[in-house]
Design an enzyme around this catalytic site. Structure first.
Site, PDB file in Angstrom:
ATOM      1  N   ALA A  67       0.877  -1.169   0.000  1.00 20.45           N
ATOM      2  CA  ALA A  67       0.000   0.000   0.000  1.00 20.45           C
ATOM      3  C   ALA A  67       0.917   1.222   0.000  1.00 20.45           C
ATOM      4  CB  ALA A  67      -0.873  -0.023   1.244  1.00 20.45           C
ATOM      5  N   GLY A 112       0.611  -4.887   0.973  1.00 15.02           N
ATOM      6  CA  GLY A 112      -0.586  -4.936   0.126  1.00 15.02           C
ATOM      7  C   GLY A 112      -0.319  -5.586  -1.224  1.00 15.02           C
ATOM      8  N   GLU A 115      -0.631  -9.150  -0.606  1.00 14.21           N
ATOM      9  CA  GLU A 115      -2.060  -9.413  -0.357  1.00 14.21           C
ATOM     10  C   GLU A 115      -2.862  -9.385  -1.658  1.00 14.21           C
ATOM     11  OE1 GLU A 115      -1.990  -6.317   2.713  1.00 14.21           O
ATOM     12  OE2 GLU A 115      -2.878  -7.773   4.069  1.00 14.21           O
ATOM     13  N   GLU A 135       4.564  -5.195   7.310  1.00 11.53           N
ATOM     14  CA  GLU A 135       3.823  -4.123   7.990  1.00 11.53           C
ATOM     15  C   GLU A 135       4.285  -3.907   9.416  1.00 11.53           C
ATOM     16  OE1 GLU A 135       2.472  -6.495   6.115  1.00 11.53           O
ATOM     17  OE2 GLU A 135       0.893  -5.674   4.842  1.00 11.53           O
TER      18      GLU A 135
END
Ligand code: CO8
Length: 261
Positions: A67, A112, A115, A135
């Site tokens: 992200a 992300g 993911e 993270e």
């Protein structure tokens, strides 16, 4: 064709190729990337001529390095909660997509990015791919399903170790651990993913939808319920024209012509 700012979308026969296109930020997944992906996936799902998609990253270095940290750094907690940030990835890229899609992972797939790859129906990786959920090093945890999907994919011991340390896993380990379907030399990644997608696109469309639904159900349902669902979908497919055609074509030693009904 729709123009997007952060992704490239190209249709090749029955296959849609989506390329994350922010190489200067290692294809970091900003909220504008999400808007583009939502629109591209909705178009893919709605277009009857499209049967399978491939998602990859532009540049040699990354599928997606996570992200967008610069965007998240400025965001107050209340906004994360109010936006329900991350829920739309699940609802639009997983929940609303019945057709299959493949993640073709080149380079980093972190946070992300890992993911997103795990939201795909399966991952084909370049030998340069590196997966991780770092993270924890940012003071948070995975927010788009990483703790759950990684654990289901590679088991508790490895997932726990990766998520607690934030370390990366290379392509060979990812294949050994069951995270990816196969690893190919970097130069062959896109060709291999597109050929695999073409092979899926050439299969009977209703059976493809049912197969995807069933394998995904195995991640959620108890065994007995999963097996009952499988039987029901088998019975449904047994009533289709494609079943009659597929079996007739086998007996008559000719290629089948699928109608999708
Ligand atoms: N977001 C924004 N920009 C990024 C990101 C990112 N995730 N990753 C890389 N970039 C940018 C860099 O800032 C740099 O830009 P600039 O040149 O303008 O400084 C450019 O991409 C190139 O990156 P590097 O110079 O760092 O390249 P290196 O080859 O030195 O390193 C790495 C590559 C190891 C991949 C490194 O870039 C890195 O560690 N990136 C971050 C990886 C990461 O931590 N990802 C997880 C992010 S968090 C997340 O995805 C889950 C969200 C859940 C959080 C919930 C919050 C509430």
């Amino acid at each position: 064709m729709t123009q997007y700012s952060n992704i490239l979308v190209d249709t090749r026969g029955a296959v849609t190729l989506v390329t994350l296109n922010r190489p200067q930020a290692l294809n970091a997944l900003s909220s504008s990337v999400l808007e583009d992906l939502i629109a591209a996936f909705a178009a893919f799902e709605a277009d009857e001529s499209q049967r399978c998609a491939v998602v990859t990253g532009s540049g040699e270095k990354a599928f997606a390095a996570g992200a967008d940290i610069k965007e998240m750094a400025e965001k107050p907690a209340a906004e994360f909660y109010a936006d329900d940030m991350f829920v739309r990835w699940q609802s639009h890229l997983v929940g609303a997509v019945r057709k299959p899609w493949i993640a073709a992972v080149n380079g980093f797939a972190l946070g992300g990015g890992c993911e997103l790859a795990m939201m795909a129906d399966f991952i084909i990786a370049a030998d340069t791919a590196r997966f991780g959920q770092p993270e924890i090093k940012l003071g948070v945890v995975p927010g788009m399903g990483g703790s759950q999907r990684l654990t289901r994919a590679i088991g508790k011991a490895k997932a726990m170790e990766m998520i607690l340390t934030g370390r990366m896993m290379d392509a060979a380990e990812a294949e050994r651990s069951g995270l990816v379907a196969k690893v190919v030399p970097s130069a062959e990644l896109l060709d291999c993913a597109l050929k695999t997608a073409e092979a899926i696109a050439a299969m009977p469309p209703l059976a493809v939808l049912a197969a995807k639904e069933l394998v995904n159900a195995a991640q959620e349902l108890p065994l007995g319920e999963g097996i009952r669902l499988e039987r029901r979908l088998f019975h449904v497919l047994a009533a289709t024209e494609d079943k009659a055609e597929g079996m007739a074509a086998f007996v008559e030693k000719r290629p089948a012509v699928w109608q999708g009904r």
